[in-house]
Each structure stands twice: as C-alpha cells, then as structure tokens.
Design an enzyme around this catalytic site. Sequence first.
Site: not given
Ligand code: GRF
Length: 202
Positions: A19, A21, A97, A114, A116, A157
């Site tokens: 988490g 992000n 995921l 999303n 990526h 994507d």
């Molecule tokens: C990130 O690299 C994002 O781009 C990908 O999964 C990862 C998640 O990281 N989709 P986090 O859970 O936000 O730390």
Amino acid sequence: MSCLQKRVKNVAVLISGGGTNLQALLDFEAKGGLKGGKIALVVSSKSDAYGLVRAQNAGVKTAVVTKKGVELSQFEASLLSLLKENEIDAVVLAGFLVILSPEFVANFKNKIINIHPSLLPSFGGEGFYGLRVHQAVVDSGVKVTGATAHIVSGEVDRGEILVQKAVEVKEDDTPQSLQLRVMQEAEWVILPEALNLILSKD
Ligand code: GRF
C-alpha cells in the site's frame, strides 16, 4: 446544497499488498491536494495486506473481500455491493492483484484508474505485474522506464492513458532497485494527479 455546488465524490482504493501508493494518496489528501473527492474506503483482496494498517492509521474505513478460493463473479458481486453501500463514485487500483472483468468495469465507466510500473504500452498486459515488469525492463536493455496512470477498460493495461512519468534505468539497476526508484519518482507522484483528473470530470 445549491445545485451549483458539487458533491464531494467518494473514492475507494483497492489494494492487495503494502500500500505505498495508497499512502501517497492519503498523504496527498492530508495536504489538501485532492480536489472534489475524499478517500472513503479502502478494500483489500488480502486480509494481511499492510495497506489496511495504513488506512486505519489515517482513519479511513477498511474492508476485506477475499479472492482466495472464490469465483471471480462471486468476488465481483461482493465488491460491487460494498462499493454501492458506500456510495463510491471513483475507484483507484493501487497494487490490486485481481483482474476485473469488463462487466464489472462497466459499472464505473471511466471512473476506475490503475497505476502500472512501466511506460505503457511497453511492458504491460497480462503477466506483467510487480517485479516481473522491472525484470523485463532490465533484461531488455532500455534506458528509460517509468510509470503510467490509466483508465481501466475491459482489456488489461489498455485503457486511456492519463499521466505518465519517465524514470532513468541505470547501468547497475536490479529489478528491486528499479522498482523502488519507479515508485518514488513516478508512481507516488502521478497516481494522485490522475485521481484529480478523473474527479474533475462529471
Ligand atoms: C506498484 O509497483 C504498482 O505499480 C503495482 O503494484 C505495486 C504496488 O505497490 N501495480 P504498493 O502496494 O502500492 O506498495
């Protein structure tokens, strides 16, 4: 509320892991950066995702909708009722995921984004997630990678690109070192920007 005043939009962030992000979004909101929306709900597909703790620390409501051993249709039905109950207007996939079906995505047309970890359309599509993306980047010998925030469409994507940011690939990069730099320099910066973009549209 006058008819000229816009209602604050409720945002749900969907996660499966650490988490970081999500944390970038929470920090952005705490600084007053989020325009016209609030993070109202964090949903994890895994009960032990550390992102749930981040949400709780920020006082945001959390929920777990388990994917393990469940058909996608059943998972999506549970997720959809949760989002509806919480009057969610926009959804951010932040390290989530689960690949959502076109039918599910149609419930939030142009309102699911999303992040990526590559410059799409390169290094994207099914199978390109997590460290696999950065491994492929390192193996390919490209000198520039980055991150892409995009609208989620029915195809993995492939939705409209909202924001991209480039990141240098260094000579001695490993997939791990690259993953960290892409997150710090690109993902955590552009995901909040992309959220503001979709919140600004009706
Ligand atoms: C990130 O690299 C994002 O781009 C990908 O999964 C990862 C998640 O990281 N989709 P986090 O859970 O936000 O730390």
